[in-house]
Design a protein around this motif. Structure first.
Motif, PDB file in Angstrom:
ATOM      1  N   TYR A 250       0.833  -1.211   0.000  1.00 58.93           N
ATOM      2  CA  TYR A 250       0.000   0.000   0.000  1.00 58.93           C
ATOM      3  C   TYR A 250       0.864   1.255   0.000  1.00 58.93           C
ATOM      4  CZ  TYR A 250      -3.429  -3.469   1.520  1.00 58.93           C
ATOM      5  OH  TYR A 250      -4.212  -4.579   1.627  1.00 58.93           O
ATOM      6  N   ALA A 251       1.941   1.233   0.778  1.00 56.13           N
ATOM      7  CA  ALA A 251       2.841   2.385   0.854  1.00 56.13           C
ATOM      8  C   ALA A 251       3.505   2.633  -0.501  1.00 56.13           C
ATOM      9  CB  ALA A 251       3.895   2.162   1.934  1.00 56.13           C
ATOM     10  N   VAL A 252       3.935   1.557  -1.156  1.00 52.15           N
ATOM     11  CA  VAL A 252       4.553   1.693  -2.477  1.00 52.15           C
ATOM     12  C   VAL A 252       3.540   2.231  -3.484  1.00 52.15           C
ATOM     13  CG1 VAL A 252       5.565   0.412  -4.418  1.00 52.15           C
ATOM     14  CG2 VAL A 252       6.275  -0.105  -2.067  1.00 52.15           C
ATOM     15  N   PHE A 253       2.321   1.745  -3.410  1.00 55.15           N
ATOM     16  CA  PHE A 253       1.253   2.204  -4.306  1.00 55.15           C
ATOM     17  C   PHE A 253       1.006   3.702  -4.144  1.00 55.15           C
ATOM     18  CE2 PHE A 253      -3.366   2.990  -4.874  1.00 55.15           C
ATOM     19  CZ  PHE A 253      -3.443   2.743  -6.233  1.00 55.15           C
ATOM     20  N   LEU A 254       0.931   4.164  -2.909  1.00 55.63           N
ATOM     21  CA  LEU A 254       0.718   5.587  -2.649  1.00 55.63           C
ATOM     22  C   LEU A 254       1.906   6.416  -3.120  1.00 55.63           C
ATOM     23  CD1 LEU A 254      -0.857   5.355   0.920  1.00 55.63           C
ATOM     24  CD2 LEU A 254      -2.044   5.959  -1.199  1.00 55.63           C
ATOM     25  N   LEU A 255       3.116   5.875  -2.943  1.00 53.47           N
ATOM     26  CA  LEU A 255       4.316   6.563  -3.412  1.00 53.47           C
ATOM     27  C   LEU A 255       4.290   6.706  -4.929  1.00 53.47           C
ATOM     28  CD1 LEU A 255       7.082   7.801  -2.795  1.00 53.47           C
ATOM     29  CD2 LEU A 255       8.059   5.490  -2.954  1.00 53.47           C
ATOM     30  N   ILE A 256       3.840   5.678  -5.616  1.00 54.99           N
ATOM     31  CA  ILE A 256       3.725   5.728  -7.080  1.00 54.99           C
ATOM     32  C   ILE A 256       2.735   6.814  -7.500  1.00 54.99           C
ATOM     33  CG2 ILE A 256       2.915   4.462  -9.121  1.00 54.99           C
ATOM     34  CD1 ILE A 256       4.035   1.924  -7.810  1.00 54.99           C
ATOM     35  N   LEU A 257       1.628   6.911  -6.789  1.00 56.79           N
ATOM     36  CA  LEU A 257       0.637   7.954  -7.094  1.00 56.79           C
ATOM     37  C   LEU A 257       1.241   9.346  -6.920  1.00 56.79           C
ATOM     38  CD1 LEU A 257      -2.721   6.673  -5.522  1.00 56.79           C
ATOM     39  CD2 LEU A 257      -1.873   6.412  -7.853  1.00 56.79           C
ATOM     40  N   LEU A 258       2.042   9.505  -5.858  1.00 55.46           N
ATOM     41  CA  LEU A 258       2.699  10.792  -5.626  1.00 55.46           C
ATOM     42  C   LEU A 258       3.693  11.118  -6.742  1.00 55.46           C
ATOM     43  CD1 LEU A 258       3.412  10.889  -1.779  1.00 55.46           C
ATOM     44  CD2 LEU A 258       1.927  12.421  -3.079  1.00 55.46           C
ATOM     45  N   ILE A 259       4.457  10.123  -7.159  1.00 55.47           N
ATOM     46  CA  ILE A 259       5.441  10.328  -8.226  1.00 55.47           C
ATOM     47  C   ILE A 259       4.747  10.707  -9.532  1.00 55.47           C
ATOM     48  CG2 ILE A 259       7.153   9.165  -9.680  1.00 55.47           C
ATOM     49  CD1 ILE A 259       7.937   7.537  -7.194  1.00 55.47           C
ATOM     50  N   ILE A 260       3.655  10.004  -9.854  1.00 62.38           N
ATOM     51  CA  ILE A 260       2.893  10.329 -11.066  1.00 62.38           C
ATOM     52  C   ILE A 260       2.359  11.753 -10.994  1.00 62.38           C
ATOM     53  CG2 ILE A 260       0.796   9.792 -12.377  1.00 62.38           C
ATOM     54  CD1 ILE A 260       1.225   6.859 -11.616  1.00 62.38           C
ATOM     55  N   SER A 261       1.843  12.125  -9.837  1.00 61.88           N
ATOM     56  CA  SER A 261       1.300  13.482  -9.653  1.00 61.88           C
ATOM     57  C   SER A 261       2.387  14.532  -9.875  1.00 61.88           C
ATOM     58  CB  SER A 261       0.718  13.630  -8.244  1.00 61.88           C
ATOM     59  OG  SER A 261      -0.302  12.681  -8.014  1.00 61.88           O
ATOM     60  N   PHE A 262       3.552  14.293  -9.273  1.00 64.75           N
ATOM     61  CA  PHE A 262       4.662  15.240  -9.407  1.00 64.75           C
ATOM     62  C   PHE A 262       5.131  15.339 -10.856  1.00 64.75           C
ATOM     63  CE2 PHE A 262       9.227  16.095  -9.552  1.00 64.75           C
ATOM     64  CZ  PHE A 262       9.288  17.311  -8.875  1.00 64.75           C
ATOM     65  N   LEU A 263       5.227  14.209 -11.538  1.00 67.12           N
ATOM     66  CA  LEU A 263       5.703  14.206 -12.923  1.00 67.12           C
ATOM     67  C   LEU A 263       4.731  14.939 -13.848  1.00 67.12           C
ATOM     68  CD1 LEU A 263       7.120  10.580 -13.318  1.00 67.12           C
ATOM     69  CD2 LEU A 263       8.395  12.724 -13.106  1.00 67.12           C
ATOM     70  N   LEU A 264       3.443  14.743 -13.639  1.00 67.64           N
ATOM     71  CA  LEU A 264       2.455  15.435 -14.470  1.00 67.64           C
ATOM     72  C   LEU A 264       2.523  16.944 -14.262  1.00 67.64           C
ATOM     73  CD1 LEU A 264      -0.627  13.045 -14.138  1.00 67.64           C
ATOM     74  CD2 LEU A 264       0.771  13.449 -16.173  1.00 67.64           C
ATOM     75  N   ILE A 265       2.702  17.357 -13.003  1.00 68.47           N
ATOM     76  CA  ILE A 265       2.823  18.790 -12.719  1.00 68.47           C
ATOM     77  C   ILE A 265       4.137  19.336 -13.258  1.00 68.47           C
ATOM     78  CG2 ILE A 265       3.028  20.489 -10.854  1.00 68.47           C
ATOM     79  CD1 ILE A 265       0.178  19.387 -11.403  1.00 68.47           C
ATOM     80  N   LYS A 266       5.188  18.537 -13.191  1.00 63.31           N
ATOM     81  CA  LYS A 266       6.479  18.936 -13.759  1.00 63.31           C
ATOM     82  C   LYS A 266       6.349  19.183 -15.255  1.00 63.31           C
ATOM     83  CE  LYS A 266      10.967  19.529 -13.853  1.00 63.31           C
ATOM     84  NZ  LYS A 266      11.605  20.718 -13.203  1.00 63.31           N
ATOM     85  N   ILE A 267       5.617  18.315 -15.936  1.00 62.38           N
ATOM     86  CA  ILE A 267       5.392  18.471 -17.375  1.00 62.38           C
ATOM     87  C   ILE A 267       4.633  19.766 -17.659  1.00 62.38           C
ATOM     88  CG2 ILE A 267       4.151  17.515 -19.364  1.00 62.38           C
ATOM     89  CD1 ILE A 267       4.781  14.734 -18.201  1.00 62.38           C
ATOM     90  N   LYS A 268       3.601  20.042 -16.847  1.00 64.11           N
ATOM     91  CA  LYS A 268       2.836  21.283 -17.037  1.00 64.11           C
ATOM     92  C   LYS A 268       3.720  22.508 -16.818  1.00 64.11           C
ATOM     93  CE  LYS A 268      -0.923  21.592 -17.751  1.00 64.11           C
ATOM     94  NZ  LYS A 268      -1.705  21.619 -19.014  1.00 64.11           N
ATOM     95  N   THR A 269       4.612  22.433 -15.843  1.00 60.79           N
ATOM     96  CA  THR A 269       5.520  23.545 -15.556  1.00 60.79           C
ATOM     97  C   THR A 269       6.455  23.804 -16.726  1.00 60.79           C
ATOM     98  OG1 THR A 269       5.448  22.971 -13.196  1.00 60.79           O
ATOM     99  CG2 THR A 269       7.207  24.440 -13.928  1.00 60.79           C
ATOM    100  N   VAL A 270       7.008  22.748 -17.270  1.00 60.69           N
ATOM    101  CA  VAL A 270       7.923  22.866 -18.406  1.00 60.69           C
ATOM    102  C   VAL A 270       7.197  23.463 -19.614  1.00 60.69           C
ATOM    103  CG1 VAL A 270       9.327  21.590 -20.077  1.00 60.69           C
ATOM    104  CG2 VAL A 270       9.426  21.006 -17.634  1.00 60.69           C
ATOM    105  N   LYS A 271       5.988  22.996 -19.854  1.00 67.00           N
ATOM    106  CA  LYS A 271       5.214  23.502 -20.994  1.00 67.00           C
ATOM    107  C   LYS A 271       4.909  24.990 -20.826  1.00 67.00           C
ATOM    108  CE  LYS A 271       2.954  19.340 -22.707  1.00 67.00           C
ATOM    109  NZ  LYS A 271       1.643  18.674 -22.986  1.00 67.00           N
ATOM    110  N   ASP A 272       4.568  25.388 -19.605  1.00 69.90           N
ATOM    111  CA  ASP A 272       4.271  26.804 -19.342  1.00 69.90           C
ATOM    112  C   ASP A 272       5.508  27.671 -19.547  1.00 69.90           C
ATOM    113  OD1 ASP A 272       1.668  26.274 -18.860  1.00 69.90           O
ATOM    114  OD2 ASP A 272       1.658  26.869 -16.749  1.00 69.90           O
ATOM    115  N   ASP A 273       6.669  27.133 -19.158  1.00 64.58           N
ATOM    116  CA  ASP A 273       7.914  27.895 -19.319  1.00 64.58           C
ATOM    117  C   ASP A 273       8.273  28.088 -20.797  1.00 64.58           C
ATOM    118  OD1 ASP A 273       8.240  28.172 -16.625  1.00 64.58           O
ATOM    119  OD2 ASP A 273       9.539  26.411 -16.391  1.00 64.58           O
TER     120      ASP A 273
END
Length: 275
Positions: A250-273
């Motif tokens: 469960y902990a690994v699953f939640l960590l994966i969700l956090l990583i996916i969330s961060f990566l998607l936001i990172k992509i949005k940040t790069v696109k905005d820049d």
């Protein structure tokens, strides 16, 4: 600048009708459970025989109100923040925040604010319940809502998550489990928010579906794989449920969700820049 972004977005988020509505709806489930506990304990003659207040909290496996609360949990956890990005985009709030703090700050601040808002909504009402239970009930009460034999109760209590904390500091156990519930709710909300920043989420109604789809995929795997533990959120998130659980997975699953969330936001940040 980054802290100012968080403060600005948090204050704006907490004023939203969906946030206020969800908070009071969760509080209603809590108050319904507390009232039910008051009625049940009132019928017991001796204080020592009353049900343990922590074992009959809303998040407990023995709570009727908690049962219905968990039924609607996938919807409740996304109502406050599911439309956060689309609303900011349509009202030009995103442009306003970016003009004050910068493009990159908006996305990361928004992600943190979504987590904090959800954490507060799904912890404060339960903290209120613990406080009211401490005022109205006796934490030394030995009654058990399971109605098991004494030997069975002792056996089960040693199987709970962090059982030593439960046996020695019941109130702290209730507070910690409530915090864990708030953290998991926050992670699910941030994942839902990050997914809804993808281009194909053009209508607000679609922003309520990602968590339902996620839970459906997880339940599909439970049928596909012969697991020795439950992966149904309904049993995982409730306190004192004795179904077999694999907390590392469960902990690994939640960590994966956090990583996916961060990566998607990172992509949005790069696109905005790049714009």
């Amino acid at each position: 600048m980054f802290l100012n972004s968080i403060k600005m977005l948090l204050l704006e988020m907490l004023r939203k009708k969906t946030v206020v509505f969800t908070f009071f709806l969760v509080l209603a489930f809590v108050m319904a459970n507390f009232y039910h506990n008051m009625i049940n304990n009132n019928e017991i003659q001796y204080i020592s025989q009353m049900y343990d207040p922590i074992k009959i909290l809303t998040l407990s496996d023995w709570s009727v109100s908690g049962y219905f609360f968990m039924e609607y949990f996938p919807l409740l956890v996304v109502i406050p923040t599911s439309c956060a990005y689309l609303t900011d985009r349509d009202t030009k709030m995103k442009i306003y925040i970016e003009s004050k703090t910068g493009k990159g700050y908006y996305w990361y601040a928004k992600l943190i604010v979504v987590f904090l808002t959800t954490f507060l909504i799904f912890t404060i009402p339960f903290f209120i319940e613990i406080m009211l239970s401490g005022i109205c009930f006796d934490f030394h009460s030995a009654g058990d809502p399971s109605n098991f034999q004494y030997v069975q109760i002792i056996e089960h209590e040693n199987q709970y998550l962090l059982s030593q904390l439960w046996l020695n500091h019941k109130v702290l156990y209730g507070i910690l489990m409530t915090c864990l519930f708030g953290i998991i709710s926050g992670i699910l909300a941030t994942f839902n928010f990050s997914i809804t920043t993808l281009p194909f989420f053009k209508f607000k109604i679609f922003t309520f579906f990602p968590i339902y789809i996620l839970f459906y995929i997880v339940s599909f795997f439970s049928k596909l794989l012969n697991l020795d533990y439950t992966i149904n959120y309904f049993f995982i998130l409730r306190m004192f449920n004795l179904k077999e659980k694999n907390y590392i997975v469960y902990a690994v699953f939640l960590l994966i969700l956090l990583i996916i969330s961060f990566l998607l936001i990172k992509i949005k940040t790069v696109k905005d820049d790049l714009i």
